[in-house]
Design an enzyme around this catalytic site. Sequence first.
Site, PDB file in Angstrom:
ATOM      1  N   ASP A   1      31.413  14.002  -7.239  1.00 53.24           N
ATOM      2  CA  ASP A   1      30.783  12.744  -7.613  1.00 53.24           C
ATOM      3  C   ASP A   1      31.658  11.636  -7.035  1.00 53.24           C
ATOM      4  O   ASP A   1      32.853  11.803  -6.805  1.00 53.24           O
ATOM      5  CB  ASP A   1      30.657  12.637  -9.141  1.00 53.24           C
ATOM      6  CG  ASP A   1      29.669  11.531  -9.538  1.00 53.24           C
ATOM      7  OD1 ASP A   1      29.446  11.349 -10.737  1.00 53.24           O
ATOM      8  OD2 ASP A   1      29.140  10.849  -8.625  1.00 53.24           O
ATOM      9  N   SER A   2      30.997  10.490  -6.780  1.00 50.65           N
ATOM     10  CA  SER A   2      31.636   9.439  -5.963  1.00 50.65           C
ATOM     11  C   SER A   2      32.567   8.521  -6.760  1.00 50.65           C
ATOM     12  O   SER A   2      33.322   7.748  -6.176  1.00 50.65           O
ATOM     13  CB  SER A   2      30.537   8.563  -5.360  1.00 50.65           C
ATOM     14  OG  SER A   2      29.766   7.999  -6.437  1.00 50.65           O
ATOM     15  N   GLY A   3      32.475   8.582  -8.083  1.00 47.79           N
ATOM     16  CA  GLY A   3      33.213   7.609  -8.890  1.00 47.79           C
ATOM     17  C   GLY A   3      32.285   6.541  -9.438  1.00 47.79           C
ATOM     18  O   GLY A   3      32.677   5.722 -10.251  1.00 47.79           O
TER      19      GLY A   3
ATOM     20  N   PHE B   1      30.184   6.610 -11.583  1.00 45.83           N
ATOM     21  CA  PHE B   1      29.953   6.686 -13.036  1.00 45.83           C
ATOM     22  C   PHE B   1      31.274   6.487 -13.771  1.00 45.83           C
ATOM     23  O   PHE B   1      31.396   5.658 -14.645  1.00 45.83           O
ATOM     24  CB  PHE B   1      29.373   8.057 -13.376  1.00 45.83           C
ATOM     25  CG  PHE B   1      29.177   8.287 -14.850  1.00 45.83           C
ATOM     26  CD1 PHE B   1      30.131   8.981 -15.595  1.00 45.83           C
ATOM     27  CD2 PHE B   1      28.051   7.807 -15.501  1.00 45.83           C
ATOM     28  CE1 PHE B   1      29.949   9.194 -16.957  1.00 45.83           C
ATOM     29  CE2 PHE B   1      27.866   8.019 -16.863  1.00 45.83           C
ATOM     30  CZ  PHE B   1      28.817   8.704 -17.583  1.00 45.83           C
TER      31      PHE B   1
ATOM     32  N   ASP C   1      24.270  18.920 -13.644  1.00 50.02           N
ATOM     33  CA  ASP C   1      25.693  19.100 -13.985  1.00 50.02           C
ATOM     34  C   ASP C   1      25.936  18.470 -15.344  1.00 50.02           C
ATOM     35  O   ASP C   1      25.252  17.500 -15.701  1.00 50.02           O
ATOM     36  CB  ASP C   1      26.604  18.405 -12.957  1.00 50.02           C
ATOM     37  CG  ASP C   1      26.850  16.948 -13.345  1.00 50.02           C
ATOM     38  OD1 ASP C   1      26.018  16.094 -12.991  1.00 50.02           O
ATOM     39  OD2 ASP C   1      27.855  16.678 -14.051  1.00 50.02           O
TER      40      ASP C   1
ATOM     41  N   CYS D   1      23.698  38.094 -25.049  1.00 57.09           N
ATOM     42  CA  CYS D   1      24.539  37.665 -23.926  1.00 57.09           C
ATOM     43  C   CYS D   1      25.450  38.795 -23.453  1.00 57.09           C
ATOM     44  O   CYS D   1      25.981  39.557 -24.265  1.00 57.09           O
ATOM     45  CB  CYS D   1      25.384  36.477 -24.367  1.00 57.09           C
ATOM     46  SG  CYS D   1      26.408  35.805 -23.044  1.00 57.09           S
TER      47      CYS D   1
ATOM     48  N   CYS E   1      28.181  38.187 -21.459  1.00 55.81           N
ATOM     49  CA  CYS E   1      29.405  37.586 -20.905  1.00 55.81           C
ATOM     50  C   CYS E   1      30.625  38.298 -21.466  1.00 55.81           C
ATOM     51  O   CYS E   1      30.548  39.081 -22.420  1.00 55.81           O
ATOM     52  CB  CYS E   1      29.467  36.093 -21.257  1.00 55.81           C
ATOM     53  SG  CYS E   1      30.080  35.721 -22.916  1.00 55.81           S
TER      54      CYS E   1
ATOM     55  N   CYS F   1      31.144  37.871 -25.224  1.00 59.23           N
ATOM     56  CA  CYS F   1      30.173  38.564 -26.074  1.00 59.23           C
ATOM     57  C   CYS F   1      30.268  40.076 -25.955  1.00 59.23           C
ATOM     58  O   CYS F   1      29.915  40.812 -26.887  1.00 59.23           O
ATOM     59  CB  CYS F   1      28.760  38.096 -25.734  1.00 59.23           C
ATOM     60  SG  CYS F   1      28.520  36.370 -26.181  1.00 59.23           S
TER      61      CYS F   1
ATOM     62  N   HIS G   1      31.571  31.778 -22.412  1.00 61.48           N
ATOM     63  CA  HIS G   1      30.221  32.044 -22.941  1.00 61.48           C
ATOM     64  C   HIS G   1      29.262  30.901 -22.593  1.00 61.48           C
ATOM     65  O   HIS G   1      28.144  31.125 -22.103  1.00 61.48           O
ATOM     66  CB  HIS G   1      30.234  32.245 -24.457  1.00 61.48           C
ATOM     67  CG  HIS G   1      28.848  32.202 -25.011  1.00 61.48           C
ATOM     68  ND1 HIS G   1      27.953  33.252 -24.854  1.00 61.48           N
ATOM     69  CD2 HIS G   1      28.168  31.202 -25.638  1.00 61.48           C
ATOM     70  CE1 HIS G   1      26.786  32.905 -25.372  1.00 61.48           C
ATOM     71  NE2 HIS G   1      26.877  31.666 -25.848  1.00 61.48           N
TER      72      HIS G   1
HETATM   73  C1  LIG Z   1      25.691  12.173 -22.347  1.00 63.17           C
HETATM   74  O1  LIG Z   1      26.929  12.774 -21.968  1.00 63.17           O
HETATM   75  C2  LIG Z   1      27.872  11.840 -21.501  1.00 63.17           C
HETATM   76  O2  LIG Z   1      27.388  11.241 -20.300  1.00 63.17           O
HETATM   77  C3  LIG Z   1      27.894  11.973 -19.179  1.00 63.17           C
HETATM   78  C4  LIG Z   1      26.747  12.665 -18.533  1.00 63.17           C
HETATM   79  N1  LIG Z   1      25.792  11.685 -18.060  1.00 63.17           N
HETATM   80  C5  LIG Z   1      25.852  11.228 -16.802  1.00 63.17           C
HETATM   81  N2  LIG Z   1      24.987  10.320 -16.304  1.00 63.17           N
HETATM   82  C6  LIG Z   1      25.385  10.058 -15.042  1.00 63.17           C
HETATM   83  C7  LIG Z   1      24.914   9.124 -14.105  1.00 63.17           C
HETATM   84  C8  LIG Z   1      25.581   9.007 -12.872  1.00 63.17           C
HETATM   85  C9  LIG Z   1      25.181   8.020 -11.891  1.00 63.17           C
HETATM   86  O3  LIG Z   1      24.214   7.245 -12.084  1.00 63.17           O
HETATM   87  N3  LIG Z   1      25.899   7.929 -10.744  1.00 63.17           N
HETATM   88  C10 LIG Z   1      26.954   8.754 -10.495  1.00 63.17           C
HETATM   89  N4  LIG Z   1      27.622   8.605  -9.310  1.00 63.17           N
HETATM   90  N5  LIG Z   1      27.355   9.708 -11.354  1.00 63.17           N
HETATM   91  C11 LIG Z   1      26.687   9.836 -12.573  1.00 63.17           C
HETATM   92  C12 LIG Z   1      27.159  10.784 -13.516  1.00 63.17           C
HETATM   93  C13 LIG Z   1      26.521  10.869 -14.762  1.00 63.17           C
HETATM   94  N6  LIG Z   1      26.782  11.616 -15.896  1.00 63.17           N
HETATM   95  C14 LIG Z   1      28.879  12.989 -19.677  1.00 63.17           C
HETATM   96  O4  LIG Z   1      30.047  12.899 -18.878  1.00 63.17           O
HETATM   97  C15 LIG Z   1      29.126  12.548 -21.115  1.00 63.17           C
HETATM   98  O5  LIG Z   1      30.212  11.634 -21.172  1.00 63.17           O
HETATM   99 ZN   LIG Z   2      28.280  35.223 -24.219  1.00 62.27          ZN
END
Ligand SMILES: CO[C@@H]1O[C@H](CNc2nc3cc4c(=O)[nH]c(N)nc4cc3[nH]2)[C@@H](O)[C@H]1O
Ligand SMILES: [Zn+2]
Length: 370
Positions: free
Chosen positions: A94-96, A98, A267, A305, A307, A310, A336
């Site tokens: 991811d680019s940063g 967020f 992710d 499961c 894993c 389990c 798990h």
């Molecule tokens: C709901 O749980 C919380 O929220 C985070 C997951 N929700 C989330 N939305 C995102 C949006 C973006 C985006 O618009 N741009 C970039 N570059 N990366 C992103 C990464 C993201 N992750 C968890 O880390 C947790 O803290």
């Molecule tokens: Zn398991």
Amino acid sequence: MAVITYELVHEDAQTGARAGRIHTPHGSFDTPMFMPVGTQATVKTLSPEEVAETGAGIILSNTYHLFLRPGTELIKAAGGLHQFMKWPRAMLTDSGGFQVFSLGAMRKIKEEGVYFRSHIDGSKQFLSPEVATRAQMDLGADIAMAFDECIPYPADYEYAKQSTERTTRWAKRCLEVHEHPAQGMFGIIQGGMYRDLRAQSAREITALPFDGFAIGGLSVGEPHDLMYEMLDYTTHLMPRDKARYLMGVGTPDCLVEGVARGVDMFDCVYPTRVARNGMAMLKTGRLNIKNKQFERDFSPLDAECDCYACRHYTRAYIRHLYKAEEIFAFRLLSVHNIHFLQRFMRGLREAILEDRFGDFQRDFWAQWQR
Ligand SMILES: CO[C@@H]1O[C@H](CNc2nc3cc4c(=O)[nH]c(N)nc4cc3[nH]2)[C@@H](O)[C@H]1O
Ligand SMILES: [Zn+2]
């Protein structure tokens, strides 16, 4: 020829669900696929072999964290992120876009980029489309993400519009500097929670020569129904022949609904984060191992499961470890939870291939603890 290619295998006739395969320089993987998160170049508490054993074909790491510590130049000198952490399969960074908004302090967003203070040592830092893109070229993951602003929720229309249009300008600047023989780049669609801005962003971003496209700005605290509504406005505007990635989504209910709307990649930190809080993921919901009811429960976390946790251990043993603050408890619950999500995604893919995704979706909701 794009570095990352998407191969459509089968589309569900009734919904937008689709099964495919994504090809990268570090191997191919089936979709829909869930990416375990290895924020600081490790999937917390697990070895690469243990992560690979869950069936994960790709993992995610964060440029924001690695840029601040140990620095992407050091990782480049180590031979790149794959070599540094000994992960042999596909990887996305991811680019940063967020983390700088969720972790960085004292942020100032300007056209040129974001000025912020490191959450680690308070030092003055700067991330921009150019800096984030070059950092990702240093890391050398198979897929780099464009530098964007993840619009907070809620945000007023004017802010969302200005930010979304800046994200499009930033996307073009990322492409101008991105040059790597074995790395593709995905664009990120924003638009806040506004239908017209989502459509505008989808049109502008998918018009650019990216290898795939992500839907950003969701899973930021909005109600699930609103997330699904935004997906409805966005996924059908995305090209069928490129990968579609919904960022930050990783609970079974949101995965089912994301797949139903044609999303291929997901992710989330959820499986490893809740593991450290004693939670095991089940298809009915989740099990809190701390509960006294498991004190003498000699059955596995999840009878369905296969894993490592389990197959070898009981709820009573894992509860004991957790109460005793033994790190092995986090490891077993993490193994798990990641294994569970990989198996869940395989189940979704099989349902799509056998044209019974609608039944899968109905059966899931009938037994999901809301
Ligand atoms: C709901 O749980 C919380 O929220 C985070 C997951 N929700 C989330 N939305 C995102 C949006 C973006 C985006 O618009 N741009 C970039 N570059 N990366 C992103 C990464 C993201 N992750 C968890 O880390 C947790 O803290
Ligand atoms: Zn398991």
